[in-house]
Scaffold this motif. Structure first.
Motif, PDB file in Angstrom:
ATOM      1  N   MET A   1     -36.439  36.946  12.334  1.00  9.99           N
ATOM      2  CA  MET A   1     -37.052  35.767  11.745  1.00  9.99           C
ATOM      3  C   MET A   1     -37.237  34.681  12.791  1.00  9.99           C
ATOM      4  SD  MET A   1     -37.522  36.833   8.770  1.00  9.99           S
ATOM      5  CE  MET A   1     -38.175  35.353   8.053  1.00  9.99           C
ATOM      6  N   GLU A   2     -38.408  34.071  12.778  1.00 10.01           N
ATOM      7  CA  GLU A   2     -38.715  32.966  13.676  1.00 10.01           C
ATOM      8  C   GLU A   2     -38.568  31.635  12.941  1.00 10.01           C
ATOM      9  OE1 GLU A   2     -41.088  33.313  16.747  1.00 10.01           O
ATOM     10  OE2 GLU A   2     -40.469  35.390  16.972  1.00 10.01           O
ATOM     11  N   SER A   3     -38.894  31.662  11.647  1.00 12.72           N
ATOM     12  CA  SER A   3     -38.812  30.464  10.828  1.00 12.72           C
ATOM     13  C   SER A   3     -38.716  30.882   9.374  1.00 12.72           C
ATOM     14  CB  SER A   3     -40.056  29.598  11.056  1.00 12.72           C
ATOM     15  OG  SER A   3     -39.986  28.425  10.285  1.00 12.72           O
ATOM     16  N   CYS A   4     -38.040  30.077   8.585  1.00 14.95           N
ATOM     17  CA  CYS A   4     -37.917  30.397   7.159  1.00 14.95           C
ATOM     18  C   CYS A   4     -37.781  29.095   6.377  1.00 14.95           C
ATOM     19  CB  CYS A   4     -36.701  31.285   6.927  1.00 14.95           C
ATOM     20  SG  CYS A   4     -36.576  31.868   5.231  1.00 14.95           S
ATOM     21  N   GLY A   5     -38.527  28.992   5.308  1.00 10.70           N
ATOM     22  CA  GLY A   5     -38.484  27.791   4.489  1.00 10.70           C
ATOM     23  C   GLY A   5     -37.565  27.946   3.292  1.00 10.70           C
TER      24      GLY A   5
ATOM     25  N   GLY B   1     -33.699  31.645   1.360  1.00 10.19           N
ATOM     26  CA  GLY B   1     -34.872  31.675   2.219  1.00 10.19           C
ATOM     27  C   GLY B   1     -35.713  32.894   1.938  1.00 10.19           C
TER      28      GLY B   1
ATOM     29  N   GLY C   1     -40.534  33.480   4.922  1.00  3.77           N
ATOM     30  CA  GLY C   1     -40.247  33.599   6.344  1.00  3.77           C
ATOM     31  C   GLY C   1     -41.408  34.106   7.181  1.00  3.77           C
TER      32      GLY C   1
ATOM     33  N   GLY D   1     -41.764  36.159  11.012  1.00  2.06           N
ATOM     34  CA  GLY D   1     -40.985  36.808  12.059  1.00  2.06           C
ATOM     35  C   GLY D   1     -41.768  37.885  12.768  1.00  2.06           C
TER      36      GLY D   1
END
Length: 72
Positions: free
Chosen positions: A31-35, A61, A64, A66
């Motif tokens: 994962m690079e980012s997750c809201g 989360g 995501g 990724g």
């Protein structure tokens, strides 16, 4: 790996989690980012989402982004 965890006592925070297992029909995604969703996840944080048992830790989360690092 780290994940955002809600504990049964209502506290939450980042915690170290075991590497997930996957099979021939799955992939391992870094994962690079997750809201955190204002609807679903906030209801879970406040233990208001119906149908979820709150007696075990819950990892939040679901929105995501990724990169696939391994595939089954």
């Amino acid at each position: 790996m780290k994940g955002y965890v809600i504990y049964p006592n209502g506290t939450c925070g980042f915690d170290e989690l075991p590497m997930p297992k996957y099979d021939a029909y799955s992939a391992l995604v870094k994962m690079e980012s997750c809201g955190i969703c204002n609807g679903t996840d906030m209801k879970i944080i406040h233990q208001k989402f119906k149908g979820i048992p709150y007696d075990k830790p819950i990892v939040l989360g679901h929105e995501g982004v990724g990169r696939v690092v391994e595939k089954g």
